[in-house]
Design an enzyme around this catalytic site. Structure first.
Site, PDB file in Angstrom:
ATOM      1  N   ILE A 145       0.832  -1.211   0.000  1.00 20.86           N
ATOM      2  CA  ILE A 145       0.000   0.000   0.000  1.00 20.86           C
ATOM      3  C   ILE A 145       0.866   1.261   0.000  1.00 20.86           C
ATOM      4  O   ILE A 145       1.860   1.339   0.713  1.00 20.86           O
ATOM      5  CB  ILE A 145      -0.999  -0.028   1.188  1.00 20.86           C
ATOM      6  CG1 ILE A 145      -2.010   1.113   1.086  1.00 20.86           C
ATOM      7  CG2 ILE A 145      -0.318  -0.006   2.530  1.00 20.86           C
ATOM      8  CD1 ILE A 145      -3.268   0.888   1.912  1.00 20.86           C
ATOM      9  N   ASP A 147       0.298   5.300   0.529  1.00 17.69           N
ATOM     10  CA  ASP A 147      -0.713   6.334   0.822  1.00 17.69           C
ATOM     11  C   ASP A 147      -0.156   7.739   0.607  1.00 17.69           C
ATOM     12  O   ASP A 147      -0.328   8.305  -0.459  1.00 17.69           O
ATOM     13  CB  ASP A 147      -1.440   6.129   2.149  1.00 17.69           C
ATOM     14  CG  ASP A 147      -0.533   5.945   3.343  1.00 17.69           C
ATOM     15  OD1 ASP A 147       0.673   6.166   3.236  1.00 17.69           O
ATOM     16  OD2 ASP A 147      -1.056   5.590   4.417  1.00 17.69           O
ATOM     17  N   GLY A 149       2.799   8.539   0.094  1.00 19.00           N
ATOM     18  CA  GLY A 149       3.916   8.473  -0.861  1.00 19.00           C
ATOM     19  C   GLY A 149       5.243   8.815  -0.203  1.00 19.00           C
ATOM     20  O   GLY A 149       6.301   8.628  -0.788  1.00 19.00           O
ATOM     21  N   LYS A 150       5.179   9.313   1.054  1.00 21.98           N
ATOM     22  CA  LYS A 150       6.427   9.731   1.726  1.00 21.98           C
ATOM     23  C   LYS A 150       7.306   8.532   2.053  1.00 21.98           C
ATOM     24  O   LYS A 150       8.524   8.584   1.911  1.00 21.98           O
ATOM     25  CB  LYS A 150       6.101  10.512   3.004  1.00 21.98           C
ATOM     26  CG  LYS A 150       5.528  11.888   2.700  1.00 21.98           C
ATOM     27  CD  LYS A 150       5.128  12.626   3.972  1.00 21.98           C
ATOM     28  CE  LYS A 150       4.179  13.765   3.645  1.00 21.98           C
ATOM     29  NZ  LYS A 150       3.269  14.069   4.748  1.00 21.98           N
TER      30      LYS A 150
END
Ligand code: HPA
Ligand code: MG
Length: 227
Positions: A145, A147, A149-150
């Protein structure tokens, strides 16, 4: 990696199967799942069979792009183990049944940044010591997953430091979150709304990995397994 942005020509297909905000999921009693979770789930969000069918197509896309190269599959644990195993299995089937071949090595890395259903600021990377084997290789990062993107950005920076020849990312789920960086993996299974999902190796405080479908956790489930 220089040119990461230029390489991304993203179309709707790149977002994978888009699950809309108002998707209610399927009622639990239409599927089977472990009895011990009967009070802890709200709905079946993505049935196991649909995950498998989508994974089969991602494997084909990966073969079309990377076939005849050697790759190192870098599985992001723990959440990515099931997706990685099924994706690698699908690639193996394609290799057996076509003239293309994709020699693979599989390696593992462990990331941890979630407590309850909240992302914490601290990202632990374990198993990163021996990534020197990635130097000059084609790397496929497999993550369950993405989310904000960090986390993926941090991981990409980390892997790039080992100077691989190429890095591609396969993400089963991309979650639409307000604080998102807009980062999209090269191969996306599903784009999902901002709901906390479990199952298919995705956990809530280590529970629910033993559930085949991707489901939405209930408030009761969150309370029960909270730490
Ligand atoms: N479920 C499980 N783990 C996660 C999620 C989620 O929705 N988002 C980020 N890590
Ligand atoms: Mg987790």
């Amino acid at each position: 990696m220089a040119g990461r942005e230029q390489e991304c020509k993203q179309t709707d297909a790149d977002k994978g199967i888009v699950i809309p905000d108002d998707w209610p999921g399927y009622p639990l009693d239409l599927f089977s799942f472990p009895e011990h979770y009967s009070e802890d789930l709200e709905c079946v969000y993505i049935p196991h069979g649909v995950i498998m069918d989508r994974t089969e197509r991602l494997a084909r896309n990966i073969m079309d792009d990377l076939g005849d190269h050697d790759i190192v599959v870098l599985c992001v644990l723990k959440g990515g183990y099931q997706f990685c195993a099924d994706l690698v299995d699908c690639i193996k089937v394609l290799c057996r049944n076509s003239n293309k071949t994709l020699p693979m090595r599989v390696d593992f890395i462990r990331l941890k940044s979630y407590l309850n259903d909240q992302s914490t600021q601290v990202l632990h990377i374990e198993g990163a010591e021996n990534l020197s084997a990635l130097s000059g290789k084609n790397v496929l990062i497999v993550e369950a997953i993405v989310d904000t993107g960090k986390t993926m950005k941090t991981l990409l920076d980390h892997v790039e430091a080992f100077r691989p020849k190429m890095i591609k990312v396969a993400g089963l789920l991309v979650k639409q979150v307000p604080s998102g960086t807009g980062y999209l993996p090269d191969y996306v299974g599903f784009e999902i709304p901002n709901r906390f999902v479990v199952g298919y190796a995705l956990d809530y405080n280590e529970y629910f990995r033993d559930l085949n479908h991707i489901c939405v956790i209930s408030d009761r489930g969150k309370q029960k397994y909270k730490i």
